[in-house]
Design an enzyme around this catalytic site. Structure first.
Site, PDB file in Angstrom:
ATOM      1  N   GLY A  46      30.332  -3.311 -51.730  1.00 51.81           N
ATOM      2  CA  GLY A  46      29.507  -3.725 -52.858  1.00 51.81           C
ATOM      3  C   GLY A  46      29.149  -5.195 -52.746  1.00 51.81           C
ATOM      4  CD  GLN A  51      29.630 -10.859 -54.168  1.00 48.04           C
ATOM      5  OE1 GLN A  51      29.223  -9.736 -54.424  1.00 48.04           O
ATOM      6  NE2 GLN A  51      30.726 -11.066 -53.454  1.00 48.04           N
ATOM      7  CB  CYS A  94      35.898 -10.322 -53.743  1.00 49.23           C
ATOM      8  SG  CYS A  94      34.322 -10.968 -54.308  1.00 49.23           S
ATOM      9  CG  LEU A  95      31.934  -8.670 -49.040  1.00 46.44           C
ATOM     10  CD1 LEU A  95      30.504  -8.182 -48.879  1.00 46.44           C
ATOM     11  CD2 LEU A  95      32.702  -8.537 -47.731  1.00 46.44           C
ATOM     12  CG  HIS A 136      34.611  -5.954 -57.536  1.00 46.36           C
ATOM     13  ND1 HIS A 136      35.805  -6.351 -56.989  1.00 46.36           N
ATOM     14  CD2 HIS A 136      33.674  -6.808 -57.036  1.00 46.36           C
ATOM     15  CE1 HIS A 136      35.591  -7.411 -56.210  1.00 46.36           C
ATOM     16  NE2 HIS A 136      34.305  -7.698 -56.218  1.00 46.36           N
ATOM     17  CD  GLU A 137      30.134  -5.628 -56.105  1.00 46.87           C
ATOM     18  OE1 GLU A 137      29.562  -6.719 -56.239  1.00 46.87           O
ATOM     19  OE2 GLU A 137      31.092  -5.470 -55.336  1.00 46.87           O
ATOM     20  CG  HIS A 140      30.626 -10.403 -58.330  1.00 45.88           C
ATOM     21  ND1 HIS A 140      31.192 -11.604 -57.942  1.00 45.88           N
ATOM     22  CD2 HIS A 140      31.185  -9.466 -57.535  1.00 45.88           C
ATOM     23  CE1 HIS A 140      32.047 -11.380 -56.957  1.00 45.88           C
ATOM     24  NE2 HIS A 140      32.071 -10.092 -56.694  1.00 45.88           N
TER      25      HIS A 140
HETATM   26 NI    NI Z   1      33.237  -9.196 -55.231  1.00 48.34          NI
END
Ligand code: NI
Length: 167
Positions: A46, A51, A94-95, A136-137, A140
């Site tokens: 995701g 991000q 998380c990226l 989660h997304e 953000h």
């Molecule tokens: Ni994330």
């Protein structure tokens, strides 16, 4: 399509609240496609627009298992309209926070309303990993990160580590 640089901790951009998208035009479609390519290249399941430095309410997801056909999902202006009563614990990454995993308990099922790639309103009922990834997304989009689920002490340790790496 192009892969985009992913913003990581401690960049304060990650704490921004993203604005709604007014209409799904060519630029938004291109951004969604680039976000998908960036997510697959990472690899991740995701990615939110913030991000890659764009404060708009756009997320992309694909929770298909390795070896399964790709199943990309793109959501514009997603909103959670129902959450299940039972919860599920999952170790999330998380990226934007490489090499950090946090155990997070979230509702096991979620219903989300969003605009799709074609500009059409959709509703999706998700469970399991997809339900976790959606929550989660969406976090953000409001500037929330997985480290917010840690105790203050542990969170400070992670932030300090990333500040040091950034120097
Ligand atoms: Ni994330």
């Amino acid at each position: 399509m192009a892969t985009l640089p992913i913003i990581t901790l401690p960049d304060p951009v990650l704490r921004k609240i993203s604005d709604p998208v007014e209409r799904v035009d060519e630029a938004v479609v291109k951004l969604m496609d680039d976000m998908l390519e960036t997510m697959y290249a990472a690899p991740g399941i995701g990615l939110a627009a913030i991000q890659v430095g764009v404060p708009r309410r756009i997320v992309v997801l694909d929770t298909a298992d390795e070896g399964e056909p790709k199943s990309p999902l793109v959501m514009v202006n997603p909103e959670i309209i129902a959450l299940g009563q039972t919860t599920r614990m999952y170790e999330e990454g998380c990226l934007s926070i490489p090499d950090v995993r946090v155990d997070i308990e979230r509702p096991e099922t979620v219903t989300v309303r969003f605009i799709d790639r074609a500009g059409k309103q959709q509703e999706l009922a998700a469970d399991g990993l997809l339900a976790t990834a959606i929550q989660h997304e969406l976090d953000h989009l409001d500037g929330h990160l997985i480290i917010d689920f840690l105790s203050r002490l542990k969170r400070d340790i992670v932030i300090r580590k990333f500040k040091k790496q950034a120097r």
